[in-house]
Design an enzyme around this catalytic site. Structure first.
Site, mmCIF file in Angstrom:
data_model
loop_
_atom_site.group_PDB
_atom_site.id
_atom_site.type_symbol
_atom_site.label_atom_id
_atom_site.label_comp_id
_atom_site.label_asym_id
_atom_site.label_seq_id
_atom_site.Cartn_x
_atom_site.Cartn_y
_atom_site.Cartn_z
ATOM 1 N N GLY A 16 24.750 4.262 28.583
ATOM 2 C CA GLY A 16 25.271 3.388 27.529
ATOM 3 C C GLY A 16 25.513 1.946 27.929
ATOM 4 C CG ASN A 18 20.545 -1.527 26.754
ATOM 5 O OD1 ASN A 18 20.297 -2.732 26.696
ATOM 6 N ND2 ASN A 18 19.917 -0.715 27.584
ATOM 7 C CG MET A 94 17.148 10.146 26.772
ATOM 8 S SD MET A 94 15.874 8.895 27.020
ATOM 9 C CE MET A 94 14.710 9.843 27.997
ATOM 10 N NE ARG A 95 16.190 16.079 21.083
ATOM 11 C CZ ARG A 95 15.487 17.057 21.661
ATOM 12 N NH1 ARG A 95 15.382 17.111 22.976
ATOM 13 N NH2 ARG A 95 14.863 17.952 20.926
ATOM 14 C CB ILE A 96 10.684 12.376 19.641
ATOM 15 C CG1 ILE A 96 10.309 11.750 20.991
ATOM 16 C CG2 ILE A 96 9.668 12.022 18.557
ATOM 17 C CD1 ILE A 96 8.996 12.238 21.549
ATOM 18 C CG ASN A 111 13.752 2.505 21.109
ATOM 19 O OD1 ASN A 111 14.817 2.929 21.575
ATOM 20 N ND2 ASN A 111 12.594 2.705 21.713
ATOM 21 C CG HIS A 113 9.850 0.973 25.962
ATOM 22 N ND1 HIS A 113 9.940 2.342 26.120
ATOM 23 C CD2 HIS A 113 8.838 0.571 26.778
ATOM 24 C CE1 HIS A 113 9.005 2.748 26.970
ATOM 25 N NE2 HIS A 113 8.321 1.691 27.384
ATOM 26 C CG ASP A 149 7.978 3.914 23.557
ATOM 27 O OD1 ASP A 149 9.105 3.898 23.028
ATOM 28 O OD2 ASP A 149 7.710 4.579 24.568
ATOM 29 C CD GLU A 178 16.553 -2.289 29.204
ATOM 30 O OE1 GLU A 178 17.195 -1.549 28.436
ATOM 31 O OE2 GLU A 178 15.932 -1.844 30.181
#
Ligand code: GRF
Length: 200
Positions: A16, A18, A94-96, A111, A113, A149, A178
Site C-alpha cells: 500500500g 501507492n 492483485m486480482r483480474i 491502475n 503499472h 495492462d 510511482e
C-alpha cells in the site's frame, strides 16, 4: 466556488505505498479527489493500516469464498456503490476483474503499472526489464480495460536503469516515481470528472 471532490476508492492487496501517497495528496482540501473507501482482498495487507490511520473506511473482501470472478466483483461493486464512489484507483490490487465489472466502471478505473507500457506487461516486471537489457524503465497510470495492462495511458514517467541494477534497486527507484505519478494522474482525472459533473 469550491467543486465537490470526486469520491474515490482505492483497491489494494498488499504493502500500500501507492495508497499512502494518494492519501497524503488527497489530505489537501483543494485536491480534487477524496478517498472515501479502501478495499483489500487480503486481510493482512499492510496498506490497510494507512487507511485506518487516516480515518478512511476499509473493507476486506477475500476473493476465495466466491465461486466466480463475477461474484467477487459483484461484492466489490456493491461496496463501492454503498459508499457512493465515482472513481476507483487500483494500487497493487492483485486480482483480474471480470469483463462485467470493467464495463460497469468504464473510464472510472485507474491502475498503476511499474513499466513504460506497452512495454513489459504482466507480472515480474522488473525481472523482465533487466532480462531484456533495457536502459530505461518507468511507471504508467492508465485506465483499466479488459485486456491486461492495455488501457489508455493517463501519464507516464521515465526512470533510468543503471549498471548493476537488481530487481530491488530498480523497483525502489521506480516506486519512488510511482509515488508522485499516481497522485498527479488522480488529480488530472478527478479534475476532469468534477468539471464534467458540474457541467463546466
Ligand atoms: C507497484 O509497483 C504498482 O506499480 C504495482 O504493484 C506495486 C504496488 O505497490 N501495480 P504498493 O502496494 O503500492 O506499495
Amino acid at each position: 466556488m469550491t467543486r465537490p471532490r470526486v469520491r474515490t476508492a482505492v483497491l489494494i492487496s498488499g504493502r500500500g505505498s501507492n495508497l499512502k501517497s494518494l492519501i497524503e495528496a488527497s489530505a489537501s482540501p483543494d485536491f480534487p479527489a477524496e478517498i472515501v473507501l479502501v478495499i483489500s482482498n487480503v486481510e493482512s495487507a499492510g496498506g490497510l493500516a494507512f487507511a485506518r490511520e487516516a480515518g478512511i473506511a476499509t473493507r476486506v473482501i477475500p476473493h476465495k469464498p466466491f465461486p466466480s470472478r463475477e461474484a467477487f466483483d459483484a461484492e466489490i461493486d456493491a461496496a463501492l456503490r454503498a459508499a457512493d464512489v465515482a472513481l476507483i484507483c487500483e494500487a497493487g490490487f492483485m486480482r483480474i476483474h471480470s469483463a462485467w465489472f470493467v464495463k460497469r466502471w468504464e473510464n472510472r478505473i485507474l491502475n498503476i503499472h511499474p513499466s513504460l507500457l506497452p512495454l513489459f506487461k504482466g507480472t515480474k516486471v522488473h525481472e523482465q526489464v533487466l532480462a531484456a537489457g533495457a536502459k530505461e524503465s518507468g511507471a504508467t497510470v492508465h485506465f483499466l480495460v479488459p485486456e491486461l495492462d492495455s488501457g489508455p495511458i493517463v501519464v507516464q514517467a521515465r526512470v533510468p536503469v543503471l549498471d548493476g541494477d537488481t530487481v530491488e534497486t530498480l523497483s525502489a527507484r521506480v516506486l519512488e516515481t510511482e509515488h508522485t505519478l499516481y497522485p498527479e494522474a488522480l488529480r488530472m482525472v478527478a479534475q476532469t470528472l468534477a468539471k464534467r459533473s458540474a457541467g463546466a
